[in-house]
Design a protein around this motif. Structure first.
Motif, PDB file in Angstrom:
ATOM      1  N   ILE A 107       0.836  -1.198   0.000  1.00 42.54           N
ATOM      2  CA  ILE A 107       0.000   0.000   0.000  1.00 42.54           C
ATOM      3  C   ILE A 107       0.873   1.251   0.000  1.00 42.54           C
ATOM      4  CG2 ILE A 107      -1.614   1.336   1.401  1.00 42.54           C
ATOM      5  CD1 ILE A 107      -2.898  -1.278   2.204  1.00 42.54           C
ATOM      6  N   LEU A 146      -5.955  -6.289  -4.127  1.00 46.13           N
ATOM      7  CA  LEU A 146      -5.973  -6.311  -2.668  1.00 46.13           C
ATOM      8  C   LEU A 146      -7.261  -6.954  -2.158  1.00 46.13           C
ATOM      9  CD1 LEU A 146      -4.584  -2.787  -1.682  1.00 46.13           C
ATOM     10  CD2 LEU A 146      -3.528  -4.988  -1.200  1.00 46.13           C
ATOM     11  N   VAL A 172      -8.104   0.530   3.152  1.00 51.90           N
ATOM     12  CA  VAL A 172      -7.608   0.738   1.791  1.00 51.90           C
ATOM     13  C   VAL A 172      -8.419   1.805   1.072  1.00 51.90           C
ATOM     14  CG1 VAL A 172      -7.295  -0.359  -0.451  1.00 51.90           C
ATOM     15  CG2 VAL A 172      -6.708  -1.598   1.615  1.00 51.90           C
ATOM     16  N   GLN A 219      -7.111   5.208   1.422  1.00 51.12           N
ATOM     17  CA  GLN A 219      -5.726   5.491   1.044  1.00 51.12           C
ATOM     18  C   GLN A 219      -5.656   6.485  -0.103  1.00 51.12           C
ATOM     19  OE1 GLN A 219      -3.100   4.444   2.776  1.00 51.12           O
ATOM     20  NE2 GLN A 219      -4.738   3.715   4.092  1.00 51.12           N
ATOM     21  N   TYR A 256      -6.286  -2.074  -6.333  1.00 48.01           N
ATOM     22  CA  TYR A 256      -7.346  -2.224  -5.340  1.00 48.01           C
ATOM     23  C   TYR A 256      -8.030  -3.573  -5.496  1.00 48.01           C
ATOM     24  CZ  TYR A 256     -11.805  -1.866  -3.009  1.00 48.01           C
ATOM     25  OH  TYR A 256     -12.892  -2.132  -2.217  1.00 48.01           O
TER      26      TYR A 256
END
Lengths: 431, 259
Positions: free
Chosen positions: B63, B139, B162, B165, B136
């Protein structure tokens, strides 16, 4: 002054608001409400509303923290509808940022509102210019600070050991033309600390997220110092007067700026060289010239398409997670009340004579737990259920009863949430 | 498995500088396998715990990587965008009809170059959005795998993180993209019929680079969203692309030299 064009570029023509058809897509994720800020930042205290209204009046001289409100944009849109347009090409540089910004603000789930201060800064500029042109008096000094800090951090738990610390931002301080000082812009500064660094890490580690406003202020400062070659990071930093900005940020930004500026074509070209979509062809060849144009158009179309799809996809992803989180909350609530139900049911189920009626009774309670489980993508291995065998056995029953259980008039508490689960589930299935 | 392949394809096709900035999906999958193979409540629990911690550590560093790269690019784009605007203004002011040194030929030439720049700039930004999205997606998938294999509850809270972020919040880039579109439409107005007529012919002119990557990205996106065995309520609906045949025919496997 060279700075002027930079500001004028940012003006928006209100007429062009309607041209952004795409933006309609973006706002579908969150309902458009008069107070979108509440929508995006549910944890904010109520005091922001009033302070935002104060801010919208724009004449406030106080430096008390006022919170950003995208509703203020509506004021500015109206006021700026009669935009001036000294450029020869009719306002091609005037971009209807209003709509996009507003939609973006609404669409974004992030409380930090990276865009927020930027929008506000823009609107502030316009208002400032409008006033200057109309009244030509001392410019109404808009001078307030805003704190978005607490809102964004509140959401983040240190659980994952990854923190995005408080962003702090300042509203631009616009001075009149008479004033010799430079305006300092609103800055959404988000120094992002890496998880490996401690809280007291050196400034070099913090990463800043630049915005167009910030960059504009940067350019202004650089110009006042004699251009990108002569300006020094220290001087620029001083002139910009932006809180949280360090010399390292300015240094690296200046470097990038110099590269971009003195080799405008090659900086575009260098990335293009490895990635040329169309080779340079002699402009004498008209036919090929047309081909290039057409190819560019096609390329643009495809790019637009991808962009569109990405936006849609992103919104969907946000929504999905939102629902997942919602379900999770309900699931957790249910667990607490469900445990008792399950325990009662387990003892009842051991009695075969009452199997059918009890199964129906406890099925709904377990169904919603299970539904929530399944929806949250978890395997039913929770230790919440004391007897795994029981759960497995009734799973089939649950599935059969899933549909019928909305009809069964049972105890109110567990089923209220369940009926709301069902529509939620169905709506997603339909989506 | 399918996503891993798709991701690999994307990485291969992407802009060269970006190749190592994507998600290390394979790595993470290995870790998940490691964790699930070491049973949690046996003597292997130490390994299990360590692999678990390693997993989270790797996620966080990934990340970080995304954030840094994304914000770096974003900063570049802000600068370039402003410069582009300045450049256009300058050309208009000097070489334009009402400029200081009007010259139609030079003006047209400059504008031609600028147009190409804008289009490529636009493309690059869109590819950055794509970068953000595909990471993304990766993830989300790997977290889902983790929860499935280990019975953990990592996914939901982590994915919430996330979502906040910087690399996922693409609002600014999106805005710049739209500004580019606006710029192009205003400075280079185009007849609708022209587009339709010459479209097919111009396909063969396109070659490597941004355009190619864009097509690849669209195709990948469609593939990823095709129904899978693990399709659930958390899955995105299949991607329906109008002009699909056009896009597909634009997908070129080798660069076509322009003679």
């Amino acid at each position: 002054m060279e700075a002027r064009p930079a500001f004028s570029i940012q003006r928006s023509g209100a007429k062009q608001l309607g041209n952004l058809g795409v933006s309609g897509v973006l706002s579908s994720s969150l309902p458009l409400v008069p107070t979108p800020l509440e929508e995006t930042c549910p944890k904010l205290p109520g005091s922001q509303q009033s302070s935002a209204n104060t801010a919208s009046l724009l004449m406030s001289q106080s430096s008390s923290p006022a919170l950003l409100q995208s509703t203020t944009s509506s004021h500015y849109i109206n006021e700026n509808s009669a935009s001036w347009c000294p450029e020869p090409l009719p306002g091609f540089l005037d971009f209807p940022t209003n709509t996009t910004i507003q939609n973006n603000q609404i669409e974004s789930n992030s409380c930090a509102g990276v865009m927020a201060s930027e929008e506000f800064g823009k609107r502030n500029d316009w208002q400032e210019w409008a006033d200057q042109l109309i009244t030509d008096d001392d410019a109404l000094t808009t001078n307030w600070n805003e704190l978005l800090a607490d809102t964004s951090v509140a959401d983040m738990e240190p659980k994952m050991a990854y923190q995005v610390p408080k962003p702090s931002s300042n509203i631009p301080v616009q001075h009149s033309q008479v004033h010799p000082q430079l305006p300092s812009p609103s800055a959404e500064i988000r120094p992002v600390l890496t998880p490996t660094s401690s809280a007291n890490s050196a400034p070099t580690k913090s990463r800043m997220r630049w915005t167009p406003e910030l960059h504009e202020a940067f350019v202004e400062a650089v110009n006042n110092l004699g251009g990108s070659e002569r300006a020094t990071p220290k001087g620029v930093l001083k002139l910009m007067k932006v809180e949280g900005l360090t010399i390292y940020h300015v240094k690296s930004h200046l470097q990038k700026y110099r590269t971009a500026r003195y080799r405008p074509e090659s900086s575009e070209g260098s990335s293009e060289k490895r990635l040329t979509s169309i080779d340079e062809i002699s402009s004498l060849d008209l036919k090929t010239g047309i081909e290039i144009t057409e190819a560019l158009q096609l390329q643009m179309e495809v790019q637009k398409r991808l962009h569109e799809q990405l936006e849609i996809q992103r919104n969907l992803q946000l929504r999905i997670e939102e629902q997942g989180r919602h379900l999770q909350m309900m699931f957790e609530k249910q667990c607490k009340s469900g445990i008792d139900v399950v325990k009662a049911a387990s003892s009842a189920l051991e009695n075969p004579s009452t199997l059918s009626s009890d199964a129906i009774q406890d099925a709904p309670a377990k169904t919603e737990l299970e539904t929530a489980q399944v929806d949250c993508g978890k395997t039913p291995t929770d230790t919440i259920f004391a007897s795994p065998a029981l759960e497995e056995g009734s799973q089939d029953l649950n599935r059969k009863h899933k549909v019928s259980q909305t009809e069964t008039p049972e105890n109110s508490e567990p089923y209220n949430t369940d009926s709301s689960l069902q529509p939620a589930k169905r709506s997603r299935a339909d989506a | 498995m399918k996503f891993g392949k798709r991701l690999k394809q994307q990485v291969q096709e992407t802009l060269p500088d970006w190749r190592d900035k994507y998600l290390s999906y394979k790595e993470l999958k290995k870790l998940v396998r490691l964790i699930s193979s070491a049973p949690p409540f046996s003597y292997g629990s130490v390994e299990h715990g360590m692999a678990g911690a390693e997993f989270v550590r790797l996620l966080n560093s990934e990340i970080d990587k995304f954030n840094t790269f994304f914000m770096e690019q974003e900063e570049d784009y802000i600068i370039r965008h402003e410069e582009l605007k300045q450049r256009i203004q300058k050309v208009i002011d000097t070489l334009g009809p009402s400029g200081s040194q009007p010259s139609e030929a030079a003006y047209k030439e400059e504008m031609r170059k600028i147009r190409k720049n804008i289009v490529n700039f636009h493309g690059e930004m869109v590819l950055l959005e794509n970068y953000s999205n595909i990471n993304y997606t990766g993830l989300a998938k790997i977290l889902k795998k983790y929860d499935k294999r280990t019975g953990g509850l990592l996914r939901l809270p982590f994915i919430q993180k996330v979502l906040e972020q910087p690399f996922f919040i693409t609002d600014l880039v999106s805005k710049l993209v739209k500004q580019c579109e606006y710029m192009i439409d205003t400075v280079f107005p185009v007849e609708e019929e022209e587009i339709m007529k010459e479209r097919r012919e111009s396909i063969r002119v396109a070659g490597e680079g941004i355009f190619r990557n864009t097509i690849a990205a669209l195709m990948t996106m469609q593939e990823i969203r095709r129904g899978s065995s693990t399709h659930s309520h958390f899955s995105l609906p299949p991607l329906i692309l109008p002009d699909f045949d056009l896009i597909q025919s634009s997908q070129l496997n080798s660069p076509i030299p322009i003679v």
